[in-house]
Scaffold this motif. Structure first.
Motif, PDB file in Angstrom:
ATOM      1  N   VAL A  91       0.827  -1.208   0.000  1.00  0.00           N
ATOM      2  CA  VAL A  91       0.000   0.000   0.000  1.00  0.00           C
ATOM      3  C   VAL A  91       0.860   1.255   0.000  1.00  0.00           C
ATOM      4  O   VAL A  91       0.655   2.178  -0.798  1.00  0.00           O
ATOM      5  N   LYS A  92       1.799   1.333   0.898  1.00  0.00           N
ATOM      6  CA  LYS A  92       2.624   2.541   1.026  1.00  0.00           C
ATOM      7  C   LYS A  92       3.445   2.793  -0.236  1.00  0.00           C
ATOM      8  O   LYS A  92       3.455   3.920  -0.771  1.00  0.00           O
ATOM      9  N   ASP A  93       4.116   1.759  -0.738  1.00  0.00           N
ATOM     10  CA  ASP A  93       4.950   1.924  -1.926  1.00  0.00           C
ATOM     11  C   ASP A  93       4.116   2.362  -3.130  1.00  0.00           C
ATOM     12  O   ASP A  93       4.517   3.250  -3.894  1.00  0.00           O
ATOM     13  N   SER A  94       2.943   1.751  -3.297  1.00  0.00           N
ATOM     14  CA  SER A  94       2.088   2.079  -4.442  1.00  0.00           C
ATOM     15  C   SER A  94       1.555   3.504  -4.324  1.00  0.00           C
ATOM     16  O   SER A  94       1.431   4.206  -5.331  1.00  0.00           O
ATOM     17  N   THR A  95       1.244   3.918  -3.095  1.00  0.00           N
ATOM     18  CA  THR A  95       0.746   5.278  -2.900  1.00  0.00           C
ATOM     19  C   THR A  95       1.839   6.300  -3.222  1.00  0.00           C
ATOM     20  O   THR A  95       1.577   7.329  -3.869  1.00  0.00           O
ATOM     21  N   MET A  96       3.058   6.036  -2.795  1.00  0.00           N
ATOM     22  CA  MET A  96       4.150   6.958  -3.093  1.00  0.00           C
ATOM     23  C   MET A  96       4.391   7.057  -4.593  1.00  0.00           C
ATOM     24  O   MET A  96       4.684   8.135  -5.116  1.00  0.00           O
ATOM     25  N   MET A  97       4.230   5.923  -5.298  1.00  0.00           N
ATOM     26  CA  MET A  97       4.384   5.954  -6.748  1.00  0.00           C
ATOM     27  C   MET A  97       3.259   6.749  -7.418  1.00  0.00           C
ATOM     28  O   MET A  97       3.431   7.264  -8.528  1.00  0.00           O
ATOM     29  N   GLY A  98       2.108   6.852  -6.735  1.00  0.00           N
ATOM     30  CA  GLY A  98       0.978   7.574  -7.302  1.00  0.00           C
ATOM     31  C   GLY A  98       0.994   9.063  -7.028  1.00  0.00           C
ATOM     32  O   GLY A  98       0.100   9.796  -7.479  1.00  0.00           O
ATOM     33  N   LEU A  99       2.000   9.555  -6.285  1.00  0.00           N
ATOM     34  CA  LEU A  99       2.089  10.986  -6.003  1.00  0.00           C
ATOM     35  C   LEU A  99       2.549  11.765  -7.225  1.00  0.00           C
ATOM     36  O   LEU A  99       3.370  11.293  -8.011  1.00  0.00           O
ATOM     37  N   THR A 100       2.025  12.957  -7.365  1.00  0.00           N
ATOM     38  CA  THR A 100       2.407  13.838  -8.465  1.00  0.00           C
ATOM     39  C   THR A 100       2.358  15.275  -7.987  1.00  0.00           C
ATOM     40  O   THR A 100       1.886  15.556  -6.879  1.00  0.00           O
ATOM     41  N   VAL A 101       2.866  16.185  -8.773  1.00  0.00           N
ATOM     42  CA  VAL A 101       2.882  17.601  -8.416  1.00  0.00           C
ATOM     43  C   VAL A 101       1.811  18.328  -9.221  1.00  0.00           C
ATOM     44  O   VAL A 101       1.694  18.143 -10.440  1.00  0.00           O
ATOM     45  N   LYS A 102       1.029  19.165  -8.526  1.00  0.00           N
ATOM     46  CA  LYS A 102      -0.063  19.887  -9.167  1.00  0.00           C
ATOM     47  C   LYS A 102      -0.081  21.327  -8.662  1.00  0.00           C
ATOM     48  O   LYS A 102       0.166  21.586  -7.483  1.00  0.00           O
ATOM     49  N   LYS A 103      -0.406  22.236  -9.543  1.00  0.00           N
ATOM     50  CA  LYS A 103      -0.465  23.653  -9.182  1.00  0.00           C
ATOM     51  C   LYS A 103      -1.843  23.977  -8.622  1.00  0.00           C
ATOM     52  O   LYS A 103      -2.855  23.781  -9.289  1.00  0.00           O
ATOM     53  N   ASN A 148      -3.852  27.152  -6.542  1.00  0.00           N
ATOM     54  CA  ASN A 148      -3.779  28.544  -6.061  1.00  0.00           C
ATOM     55  C   ASN A 148      -2.380  29.120  -6.243  1.00  0.00           C
ATOM     56  O   ASN A 148      -1.798  29.724  -5.343  1.00  0.00           O
ATOM     57  N   GLU A 149      -1.827  28.889  -7.425  1.00  0.00           N
ATOM     58  CA  GLU A 149      -0.511  29.427  -7.810  1.00  0.00           C
ATOM     59  C   GLU A 149       0.645  28.813  -7.037  1.00  0.00           C
ATOM     60  O   GLU A 149       1.761  29.308  -7.074  1.00  0.00           O
ATOM     61  N   GLU A 150       0.382  27.700  -6.328  1.00  0.00           N
ATOM     62  CA  GLU A 150       1.444  27.017  -5.587  1.00  0.00           C
ATOM     63  C   GLU A 150       1.541  25.570  -6.035  1.00  0.00           C
ATOM     64  O   GLU A 150       0.534  24.950  -6.391  1.00  0.00           O
ATOM     65  N   GLN A 151       2.756  25.034  -6.008  1.00  0.00           N
ATOM     66  CA  GLN A 151       2.977  23.637  -6.353  1.00  0.00           C
ATOM     67  C   GLN A 151       2.749  22.763  -5.116  1.00  0.00           C
ATOM     68  O   GLN A 151       3.300  23.037  -4.045  1.00  0.00           O
ATOM     69  N   HIS A 152       1.932  21.723  -5.271  1.00  0.00           N
ATOM     70  CA  HIS A 152       1.638  20.825  -4.160  1.00  0.00           C
ATOM     71  C   HIS A 152       1.754  19.372  -4.608  1.00  0.00           C
ATOM     72  O   HIS A 152       1.519  19.036  -5.783  1.00  0.00           O
ATOM     73  N   ILE A 153       2.098  18.519  -3.663  1.00  0.00           N
ATOM     74  CA  ILE A 153       2.147  17.078  -3.923  1.00  0.00           C
ATOM     75  C   ILE A 153       0.764  16.502  -3.659  1.00  0.00           C
ATOM     76  O   ILE A 153       0.219  16.636  -2.555  1.00  0.00           O
ATOM     77  N   VAL A 154       0.185  15.866  -4.680  1.00  0.00           N
ATOM     78  CA  VAL A 154      -1.150  15.280  -4.570  1.00  0.00           C
ATOM     79  C   VAL A 154      -1.129  13.883  -5.188  1.00  0.00           C
ATOM     80  O   VAL A 154      -0.110  13.440  -5.731  1.00  0.00           O
ATOM     81  N   LEU A 155      -2.262  13.198  -5.117  1.00  0.00           N
ATOM     82  CA  LEU A 155      -2.387  11.895  -5.769  1.00  0.00           C
ATOM     83  C   LEU A 155      -2.889  12.078  -7.193  1.00  0.00           C
ATOM     84  O   LEU A 155      -3.671  12.990  -7.486  1.00  0.00           O
ATOM     85  N   GLY A 156      -2.465  11.168  -8.050  1.00  0.00           N
ATOM     86  CA  GLY A 156      -2.654  11.358  -9.484  1.00  0.00           C
ATOM     87  C   GLY A 156      -3.886  10.746 -10.102  1.00  0.00           C
ATOM     88  O   GLY A 156      -3.949  10.576 -11.319  1.00  0.00           O
ATOM     89  N   GLY A 157      -4.891  10.339  -9.291  1.00  0.00           N
ATOM     90  CA  GLY A 157      -6.126   9.812  -9.861  1.00  0.00           C
ATOM     91  C   GLY A 157      -6.032   8.333 -10.179  1.00  0.00           C
ATOM     92  O   GLY A 157      -5.416   7.556  -9.451  1.00  0.00           O
ATOM     93  N   GLU A 158      -6.614   7.937 -11.294  1.00  0.00           N
ATOM     94  CA  GLU A 158      -6.657   6.522 -11.654  1.00  0.00           C
ATOM     95  C   GLU A 158      -5.357   6.095 -12.302  1.00  0.00           C
ATOM     96  O   GLU A 158      -4.823   6.758 -13.176  1.00  0.00           O
ATOM     97  N   HIS A 159      -4.854   4.954 -11.833  1.00  0.00           N
ATOM     98  CA  HIS A 159      -3.645   4.378 -12.418  1.00  0.00           C
ATOM     99  C   HIS A 159      -3.772   2.870 -12.321  1.00  0.00           C
ATOM    100  O   HIS A 159      -3.539   2.265 -11.274  1.00  0.00           O
TER     101      HIS A 159
END
Length: 833
Positions: free
Chosen positions: A284-296, A298-309
């Motif tokens: 679970v943990k490894d797969s979740t970390m692989m699913g993290l992505t960066v998204k803008k 409110n004009e700031e870059q944040h680490i979020v999850l990337g949806g369906e994979h």
């Protein structure tokens, strides 16, 4: 009375499946040998006539056929018998199970926080379950290089503290987690309804621990997945933008259809999700970390999850993760609802959740005081808070596991799998030992049985149902992939020659031993348990007996090791506690003999309660408890102490072999400076020496009892202002490493389970008339005060209850949190023995 090793079950499985008497195998081999000898003698017999020769030649085929057929039968019988021996280790005990009902038949304990190895997780009490859990990280810590996603309880996370503050084992739990920058609280409440286990809601609250964190983001995730082999499906439900998950719908065979809702507070600025497929829940943990992505945002870059994979073809999601990103303080709720709960009036959320949580907390407080009377005993509020946390961590450390152990016997060349089985058990440590340990469990349930007898009986029943046909129970249970990945390979395989102290009898006696009568349900429980208790007791009396009458020794010590200063005795539970330096069959282990004395007493009492013939247990108890006989086999007149006996050298050390220049540095090996001789191990004084005291064997007027009490108070031996150390300061192996890599474990540190047994014994002798009655009471009161003061001090200083405590400073040592038998401090505070 003498102890003799019994033969194995005298049956063998023949090729066609019928059973033969094992003695017939020996008889067949004997017949073959006799026939061959007779044939040889006849061949050389003088005076044989031609007529006799002719007659003999006519019968030659018959005379040859008989021994050949016997040889063939013997060979078949031998291999059949060997095959039978191979299967014994993983053949279940054939009598009825002690666990009578489980799963959905026990609805108020169907769902629970039964994943003690993660910081917070929910699952059902069934082999194939839906799994829920949470993770978090601080982007600020990630920027500083700490990129670890918190999920499994890991000592390396170096949290300032974490653990349950309140947990009743049935309805609710509240946990506090102190990370470096944020404080998190996980709470859950369950509600019965429907036919599939009811509803529950978990609330995750996040607060800043430092002023600067009020402007920093925290990422918290909550996920759902499946245990291995679970048949089911999960589907995320998205909002109109298809970018945010609002809920999950799903289905399993046991749960039927269910829905999960997520509810944020105002501090959450955005949600994201991950829907993916994983081959195993431990990923679970490894797969979740692989699913993290960066998204803008409110004009700031944040680490979020990337949806369906969903990698691969035709893969359905079996892991769905909800992500809340917010500025502390904030919280969110995870609301699980069973589709079968048609009578639900309102959702377990918001104010309704808060009110139900308050009700459960009040009930917990009332039950705690009624059970332990600490406020009545004038303990300060902070001490009572500590005790509630100790109990709650014991209860909150109960897990439900399912899988197969790896086991081996002398009849199997390689380890083989045990049968698939469940285990409902309390774990010693969520970070370091998130699995079941047999002898720990007996101590755990001394406390659990005082809080909830039904839960305790259920735990003990699950352990007894792990017994094989021989009467053996594997001492360490590593069931399921989540438990397996935490254990080094060297500790996975369990050997059926190795025992563990029969401590499960301790809580059974506490529950029933002094009762004048028992309820019908208790009577039925003991009736179901009795055949297994008898077989377990007999297994000890056939596999762990010594050469001399009335003696016992722990199997499993390695006589060939060159690395260990003193070969360990894992079977005893005391690991590196010093024994005879050279393991042999001549050993006599004092602690095991005392355990068997106590076991005989407890078995005699249980037999009386349920109307069984317990005469042999009464006789064995009286025989083993005879003080003169005990003195004969375990009292050293030289040291004036009870001691082990064996082949022992008083002078051994670890030394590094000399090497030629340029060669690699060799590992240190043991050097024996004085040749070993058979005799008492009387240069060692420690916990083992106290077992006649622990088990109340000694007469209250015994001078040897007086000597033990004097030794207890000697600061050069075991006494410290923090508790009793495990090994005397003047013992040769005090505070010594057992190998150059293994620090001392039971060689001086203070252990709470043994201190509890000491207090229990002192309490016992302080209530019996005799010359040492007052002395026992004085020592009891002082030792009790030392233990309580030190554990509470260390808890508030470090945030944890520890595995062991330093005999020099009282500081917590070993792994943490260790809220297994260290939680016995609650019974010590309550004077419950």
């Amino acid at each position: 009375m003498t102890n003799k090793k019994k033969k194995l079950n005298n049956t063998v499985q023949s090729k066609n499946g019928s059973l033969q008497d094992a003695d017939s195998v020996s008889e067949s081999v004997s017949m073959v040998t006799t026939s061959k000898n007779e044939a040889k003698m006849n061949k050389h017999k003088k005076g044989q006539t031609s007529k006799d020769s002719t007659k003999s030649s006519k019968n030659v085929s018959t005379s040859m056929y008989t021994p050949l057929s016997v040889v063939a039968a013997a060979v078949v019988a031998y291999f059949a018998y060997h095959g039978y021996l191979e299967t014994r280790i993983n053949t279940p005990f054939s009598d009825q199970k002690v666990v009578a009902v489980t799963g959905l038949d026990v609805p108020d304990r169907y769902w629970g926080s039964y994943r003690p190895g993660v910081y917070f997780g929910m699952k059902t009490r069934e082999p194939k379950s839906l799994l829920a859990g949470f993770m978090w990280f601080s982007p600020r810590l990630w920027a500083m290089g700490d990129v670890n996603l918190r999920h499994n309880c890991e000592q390396s996370d170096n949290l300032d503290s974490y653990g349950w503050l309140e947990h009743d084992g049935r309805n609710f739990g509240v946990q506090d987690i102190q990370d470096k920058l944020v404080r998190m609280q996980t709470s859950f409440v369950k509600r019965q309804g429907g036919i599939n286990g009811g509803d529950w809601t978990a609330k995750i609250s996040v607060e800043p621990r430092i002023e600067e964190m009020k402007n920093e983001f925290v990422s918290v995730m909550f996920y759902f997945t499946f245990d291995e082999g679970t048949e089911g499906w999960l589907t995320p439900v998205l909002d109109e933008t298809a970018s945010t998950m609002t809920s999950i719908i799903g289905h399993t065979t046991s749960l039927g259809e269910f829905q999960v809702h997520f509810k944020n507070s105002s501090g959450v600025i955005t949600n994201s999700y991950l829907s993916t497929n994983i081959p195993s829940p431990h990923l679970v943990k490894d797969s979740t970390m692989m699913g993290l992505t960066v998204k803008k945002i409110n004009e700031e870059q944040h680490i979020v999850l990337g949806g369906e994979h969903l990698p691969g073809e035709n893969k359905a999601p079996n892991l769905v993760v909800f992500h809340a990103l917010g500025k502390a303080p904030f919280d969110f709720e995870v609301i699980f609802e069973s589709a079968s709960n048609y009578e639900r009036v309102d959702r377990l959320s918001g104010d309704i959740f808060n009110e139900e949580l308050k009700t459960h907390k009040r009930n917990f407080d009332d039950k705690f005081e009624n059970t332990f009377r600490l406020s009545e005993k004038k303990f300060p509020v902070k001490d009572v808070i500590f005790a509630k946390a100790a109990l709650s961590n014991m209860i909150g450390g109960i897990g439900y596991f399912y899988g197969t152990s790896r086991v081996q016997s002398s009849a199997t060349k390689e380890p083989v799998p045990y049968w698939p089985a469940p285990l409902y058990a309390s774990v010693p440590s969520r970070s370091f030992f998130p699995r079941g340990f047999l002898w720990d469990e007996g101590f755990h349930n001394l406390l659990i049985s005082k809080w909830d007898k039904e839960i305790s009986q259920d735990i003990i029943a699950h352990w007894l149902d792990l017994m094989n046909i021989e009467g053996w129970i594997p001492r360490e249970q590593i069931l399921g992939i989540e438990a397996r990945v935490k254990v080094p390979d060297e500790f996975v395989v369990q050997k059926n020659s190795n025992a563990n102290p029969p401590t499960l009898l301790l809580p059974l006696y506490d529950m029933f031993g002094e009762a004048e009568s028992i309820s019908q349900s208790d009577y039925e429980y003991l009736q179901r348990a009795w055949p297994r208790l008898v077989t377990w007791y007999d297994w000890f009396n056939t596999t762990q007996v010594g050469r001399e009458p009335s003696t016992y020794y722990w199997q499993g010590r390695d006589p060939t090791t060159k690395r260990e200063l003193n070969p360990k005795s894992f079977s005893s539970g005391l690991d590196d506690y010093p024994r005879a330096s050279h393991p042999t069959d001549d050993e006599r282990h004092l602690d095991l003999r005392c355990w068997m004395t106590l076991a005989s007493k407890l078995m005699s009492r249980i037999s009386e309660l349920i109307g069984k013939d317990g005469q042999k247990y009464v006789e064995t108890w009286q025989y083993l408890a005879d003080n003169k006989l005990l003195d004969k086999v375990h009292w050293s007149t030289k040291s004036k102490r009870f001691a082990d006996y064996g082949l022992h050298s008083t002078s051994v050390k670890l030394k590094r072999p000399k090497t030629e220049p340029g060669m690699s540095r060799p590992e240190m090996i043991r050097e024996v400076l004085t040749p070993p001789t058979l005799g008492f191990v009387d240069d060692t004084f420690g916990y083992v020496s106290l077992f006649p005291l622990f088990t109340h064997i000694l007469s209250p007027s015994s001078q040897k009892l007086g000597k033990i009490l004097d030794d207890l108070k000697n600061p050069n031996l075991l006494w410290t202002k923090y508790g009793l150390r495990s090994l005397a300061k003047n013992s040769p192996l005090y505070d010594k490493r057992n190998t150059e890599h293994d620090p001392p474990y039971w060689r001086g540190a203070i252990w709470i389970n043994m201190n509890y047994l000491t207090l229990k014994a002192l309490h016992h002798y302080s209530n019996l008339e005799g010359p040492y009655q007052i002395k026992a009471k004085v020592i009891h009161n002082e030792l009790k005060e030392n233990l309580i003061t030190n554990l509470i001090k260390e808890y508030y200083k470090t945030g944890y209850i520890w595995e062991q405590y330093s005999d020099k400073s009282g500081e917590g040592m070993g792994c943490r949190p260790f809220t297994g038998w260290s939680s016995l401090i609650v019974l010590i505070m309550a004077d419950i023995y």
